[in-house]
Enzyme design. Sequence first.
Site, PDB file in Angstrom:
ATOM      1  N   LYS A 157     133.698 -15.744 -35.574  1.00 38.48           N
ATOM      2  CA  LYS A 157     132.323 -15.207 -35.649  1.00 38.48           C
ATOM      3  C   LYS A 157     132.151 -14.014 -34.708  1.00 38.48           C
ATOM      4  O   LYS A 157     131.650 -12.963 -35.104  1.00 38.48           O
ATOM      5  CB  LYS A 157     131.293 -16.305 -35.278  1.00 38.48           C
ATOM      6  CG  LYS A 157     131.401 -17.562 -36.139  1.00 38.48           C
ATOM      7  CD  LYS A 157     130.371 -18.620 -35.747  1.00 38.48           C
ATOM      8  CE  LYS A 157     130.504 -19.192 -34.359  1.00 38.48           C
ATOM      9  NZ  LYS A 157     131.712 -20.019 -34.132  1.00 38.48           N
ATOM     10  N   ARG A 209     122.358 -23.971 -34.880  1.00 41.95           N
ATOM     11  CA  ARG A 209     123.422 -24.976 -34.846  1.00 41.95           C
ATOM     12  C   ARG A 209     122.899 -26.363 -35.178  1.00 41.95           C
ATOM     13  O   ARG A 209     123.685 -27.312 -35.231  1.00 41.95           O
ATOM     14  CB  ARG A 209     124.022 -25.020 -33.446  1.00 41.95           C
ATOM     15  CG  ARG A 209     125.285 -24.199 -33.286  1.00 41.95           C
ATOM     16  CD  ARG A 209     125.634 -24.227 -31.818  1.00 41.95           C
ATOM     17  NE  ARG A 209     127.030 -24.169 -31.561  1.00 41.95           N
ATOM     18  CZ  ARG A 209     127.661 -23.054 -31.173  1.00 41.95           C
ATOM     19  NH1 ARG A 209     127.034 -21.923 -31.078  1.00 41.95           N
ATOM     20  NH2 ARG A 209     128.945 -23.093 -30.895  1.00 41.95           N
ATOM     21  N   ARG A 221     142.866 -17.551 -26.724  1.00 43.78           N
ATOM     22  CA  ARG A 221     141.920 -16.432 -26.592  1.00 43.78           C
ATOM     23  C   ARG A 221     141.755 -15.987 -25.132  1.00 43.78           C
ATOM     24  O   ARG A 221     141.718 -16.802 -24.227  1.00 43.78           O
ATOM     25  CB  ARG A 221     140.557 -16.894 -27.127  1.00 43.78           C
ATOM     26  CG  ARG A 221     139.428 -15.925 -26.807  1.00 43.78           C
ATOM     27  CD  ARG A 221     138.160 -16.259 -27.508  1.00 43.78           C
ATOM     28  NE  ARG A 221     137.663 -17.593 -27.240  1.00 43.78           N
ATOM     29  CZ  ARG A 221     136.638 -18.138 -27.880  1.00 43.78           C
ATOM     30  NH1 ARG A 221     136.020 -17.466 -28.835  1.00 43.78           N
ATOM     31  NH2 ARG A 221     136.229 -19.353 -27.593  1.00 43.78           N
ATOM     32  N   ARG A 236     137.498 -18.290 -21.034  1.00 41.73           N
ATOM     33  CA  ARG A 236     136.270 -19.080 -20.943  1.00 41.73           C
ATOM     34  C   ARG A 236     136.557 -20.474 -20.389  1.00 41.73           C
ATOM     35  O   ARG A 236     137.584 -21.077 -20.700  1.00 41.73           O
ATOM     36  CB  ARG A 236     135.627 -19.204 -22.330  1.00 41.73           C
ATOM     37  CG  ARG A 236     134.703 -18.058 -22.632  1.00 41.73           C
ATOM     38  CD  ARG A 236     134.265 -18.003 -24.062  1.00 41.73           C
ATOM     39  NE  ARG A 236     133.802 -19.253 -24.638  1.00 41.73           N
ATOM     40  CZ  ARG A 236     133.329 -19.363 -25.866  1.00 41.73           C
ATOM     41  NH1 ARG A 236     133.224 -18.282 -26.629  1.00 41.73           N
ATOM     42  NH2 ARG A 236     132.934 -20.511 -26.344  1.00 41.73           N
ATOM     43  N   ARG A 284     133.816 -29.691 -29.024  1.00 43.04           N
ATOM     44  CA  ARG A 284     133.027 -28.649 -29.717  1.00 43.04           C
ATOM     45  C   ARG A 284     133.173 -28.792 -31.234  1.00 43.04           C
ATOM     46  O   ARG A 284     132.212 -28.620 -31.981  1.00 43.04           O
ATOM     47  CB  ARG A 284     133.472 -27.258 -29.248  1.00 43.04           C
ATOM     48  CG  ARG A 284     132.974 -26.943 -27.845  1.00 43.04           C
ATOM     49  CD  ARG A 284     133.779 -25.861 -27.153  1.00 43.04           C
ATOM     50  NE  ARG A 284     133.786 -24.591 -27.829  1.00 43.04           N
ATOM     51  CZ  ARG A 284     134.641 -23.595 -27.547  1.00 43.04           C
ATOM     52  NH1 ARG A 284     135.550 -23.750 -26.598  1.00 43.04           N
ATOM     53  NH2 ARG A 284     134.566 -22.460 -28.197  1.00 43.04           N
TER      54      ARG A 284
HETATM   55  P1  AP5 Z   1     136.326 -15.659 -31.994  1.00 42.07           P
HETATM   56  O1  AP5 Z   1     135.903 -14.533 -32.845  1.00 42.07           O
HETATM   57  O2  AP5 Z   1     136.159 -15.538 -30.518  1.00 42.07           O
HETATM   58  O3  AP5 Z   1     135.695 -17.020 -32.550  1.00 42.07           O
HETATM   59  P2  AP5 Z   1     134.195 -17.555 -32.552  1.00 42.07           P
HETATM   60  O4  AP5 Z   1     133.938 -18.117 -33.913  1.00 42.07           O
HETATM   61  O5  AP5 Z   1     133.265 -16.523 -32.037  1.00 42.07           O
HETATM   62  O6  AP5 Z   1     134.418 -18.738 -31.539  1.00 42.07           O
HETATM   63  P3  AP5 Z   1     133.576 -19.241 -30.288  1.00 42.07           P
HETATM   64  O7  AP5 Z   1     134.533 -20.134 -29.527  1.00 42.07           O
HETATM   65  O8  AP5 Z   1     132.978 -18.117 -29.516  1.00 42.07           O
HETATM   66  O9  AP5 Z   1     132.510 -20.071 -31.007  1.00 42.07           O
HETATM   67  P4  AP5 Z   1     131.703 -21.225 -30.464  1.00 42.07           P
HETATM   68  O10 AP5 Z   1     130.771 -21.410 -31.577  1.00 42.07           O
HETATM   69  O11 AP5 Z   1     132.448 -22.425 -30.019  1.00 42.07           O
HETATM   70  O12 AP5 Z   1     131.198 -20.655 -29.066  1.00 42.07           O
HETATM   71  P5  AP5 Z   1     129.791 -20.137 -28.592  1.00 42.07           P
HETATM   72  O13 AP5 Z   1     130.057 -19.100 -27.588  1.00 42.07           O
HETATM   73  O14 AP5 Z   1     128.908 -19.855 -29.739  1.00 42.07           O
HETATM   74  O15 AP5 Z   1     137.871 -15.957 -32.311  1.00 42.07           O
HETATM   75  C1  AP5 Z   1     138.616 -16.905 -31.565  1.00 42.07           C
HETATM   76  C2  AP5 Z   1     140.032 -16.362 -31.323  1.00 42.07           C
HETATM   77  O16 AP5 Z   1     140.724 -16.309 -32.561  1.00 42.07           O
HETATM   78  C3  AP5 Z   1     140.064 -14.938 -30.744  1.00 42.07           C
HETATM   79  O17 AP5 Z   1     141.090 -14.849 -29.790  1.00 42.07           O
HETATM   80  C4  AP5 Z   1     140.382 -14.033 -31.952  1.00 42.07           C
HETATM   81  O18 AP5 Z   1     141.166 -12.921 -31.583  1.00 42.07           O
HETATM   82  C5  AP5 Z   1     141.156 -14.979 -32.870  1.00 42.07           C
HETATM   83  N1  AP5 Z   1     140.846 -14.758 -34.282  1.00 42.07           N
HETATM   84  C6  AP5 Z   1     139.628 -14.462 -34.835  1.00 42.07           C
HETATM   85  N2  AP5 Z   1     139.733 -14.355 -36.172  1.00 42.07           N
HETATM   86  C7  AP5 Z   1     141.054 -14.610 -36.470  1.00 42.07           C
HETATM   87  C8  AP5 Z   1     141.800 -14.645 -37.693  1.00 42.07           C
HETATM   88  N3  AP5 Z   1     141.208 -14.403 -38.889  1.00 42.07           N
HETATM   89  N4  AP5 Z   1     143.128 -14.947 -37.622  1.00 42.07           N
HETATM   90  C9  AP5 Z   1     143.723 -15.190 -36.413  1.00 42.07           C
HETATM   91  N5  AP5 Z   1     143.066 -15.143 -35.229  1.00 42.07           N
HETATM   92  C10 AP5 Z   1     141.755 -14.873 -35.260  1.00 42.07           C
HETATM   93  O19 AP5 Z   1     129.190 -21.446 -27.891  1.00 42.07           O
HETATM   94  C11 AP5 Z   1     129.728 -21.959 -26.681  1.00 42.07           C
HETATM   95  C12 AP5 Z   1     128.872 -23.131 -26.223  1.00 42.07           C
HETATM   96  O20 AP5 Z   1     127.511 -22.663 -25.967  1.00 42.07           O
HETATM   97  C13 AP5 Z   1     128.685 -24.274 -27.240  1.00 42.07           C
HETATM   98  O21 AP5 Z   1     129.753 -25.189 -27.173  1.00 42.07           O
HETATM   99  C14 AP5 Z   1     127.346 -24.862 -26.784  1.00 42.07           C
HETATM  100  O22 AP5 Z   1     127.505 -25.672 -25.646  1.00 42.07           O
HETATM  101  C15 AP5 Z   1     126.550 -23.631 -26.376  1.00 42.07           C
HETATM  102  N6  AP5 Z   1     125.747 -23.069 -27.485  1.00 42.07           N
HETATM  103  C16 AP5 Z   1     125.895 -21.826 -28.034  1.00 42.07           C
HETATM  104  N7  AP5 Z   1     124.992 -21.636 -29.020  1.00 42.07           N
HETATM  105  C17 AP5 Z   1     124.261 -22.781 -29.101  1.00 42.07           C
HETATM  106  C18 AP5 Z   1     123.208 -23.215 -29.950  1.00 42.07           C
HETATM  107  N8  AP5 Z   1     122.723 -22.413 -30.914  1.00 42.07           N
HETATM  108  N9  AP5 Z   1     122.704 -24.461 -29.760  1.00 42.07           N
HETATM  109  C19 AP5 Z   1     123.176 -25.268 -28.787  1.00 42.07           C
HETATM  110  N10 AP5 Z   1     124.191 -24.934 -27.956  1.00 42.07           N
HETATM  111  C20 AP5 Z   1     124.737 -23.691 -28.115  1.00 42.07           C
END
Ligand code: AP5
Length: 219
Positions: free
Chosen positions: A13, A90, A129, A163, A174
């Site tokens: 994402k 979410r 990552r 992270r 997660r």
């Molecule tokens: P990346 O693009 O970083 O993936 P992402 O989908 O953004 O993953 P996140 O880990 O950031 O998502 P998340 O939903 O767990 O975290 P968030 O910060 O929202 O890609 C990952 C890796 O893969 C990278 O190294 C990239 O290079 C590689 N890659 C990408 N595409 C690829 C492909 N096609 N092929 C190969 N490699 C690839 O949330 C973190 C925490 O915050 C949550 O756990 C929760 O506690 C809290 N939180 C956030 N939002 C909310 C909400 N709305 N409600 C409640 N809690 C929340």
Amino acid sequence: MNIILFGPPGAGKGTQAKRLEKNRGLIQLSTGDMLRAAVAAGTEYGRKAKEVMEKGELVSDEIVINIISDRLDEGDVKNAPGVIFDGFPRTVAQAEELDKMLGGKGMKLNAVVVLEVDDEALVERITGRYTCAKCGKGYHEKFEKPKEEGVCDECGSTEFTRRADDNEETVRSRLAAYHEQTAPLIAYYETAGIVKKVDGMADIDAVTKQIEEVLDGLA
Ligand code: AP5
């Protein structure tokens, strides 16, 4: 154009949102990034969110809804051609609140782009990552290396960070939170007829191409 980039942790994402920002001038609204900034700044929201995030659980609906609502009122967002919700909503409660917020601001959702990726691939993506400590550009040990090893392509920095929640144990929590609380939202948006599924197992450029095609089809 306002879209949700939807998918499990590590689906891509953030990677794809950054590309859409560059290609289309849309603004990425990542609740994860906003919460990490609040944790780093030691704000009240940040203090409440820190422990929950480190366990891989979801932060309260109230906190993330307030964060998003405030951000939607800021000038750069109001003047942009649209936004990309990344990691929000979410839960069903967050989706219902988003509908109300957008309605109240005269905005609408054009598409929910779902990145479909197998769980085992997600663990490998997340544990590999890392990010430039200076400009925030994201990399992966195997899938997205800098052109020169140890040097950021964007800003030339040699400092990188990982992270706190990117370890295998937290990733599993997660993923469990995603399957239990977030995946049911696909059905919620299917009733609105705006779900567009994309093969997130493809390589990064191929995923971008699929998303661009979806968005071109909306225009
Ligand atoms: P990346 O693009 O970083 O993936 P992402 O989908 O953004 O993953 P996140 O880990 O950031 O998502 P998340 O939903 O767990 O975290 P968030 O910060 O929202 O890609 C990952 C890796 O893969 C990278 O190294 C990239 O290079 C590689 N890659 C990408 N595409 C690829 C492909 N096609 N092929 C190969 N490699 C690839 O949330 C973190 C925490 O915050 C949550 O756990 C929760 O506690 C809290 N939180 C956030 N939002 C909310 C909400 N709305 N409600 C409640 N809690 C929340």
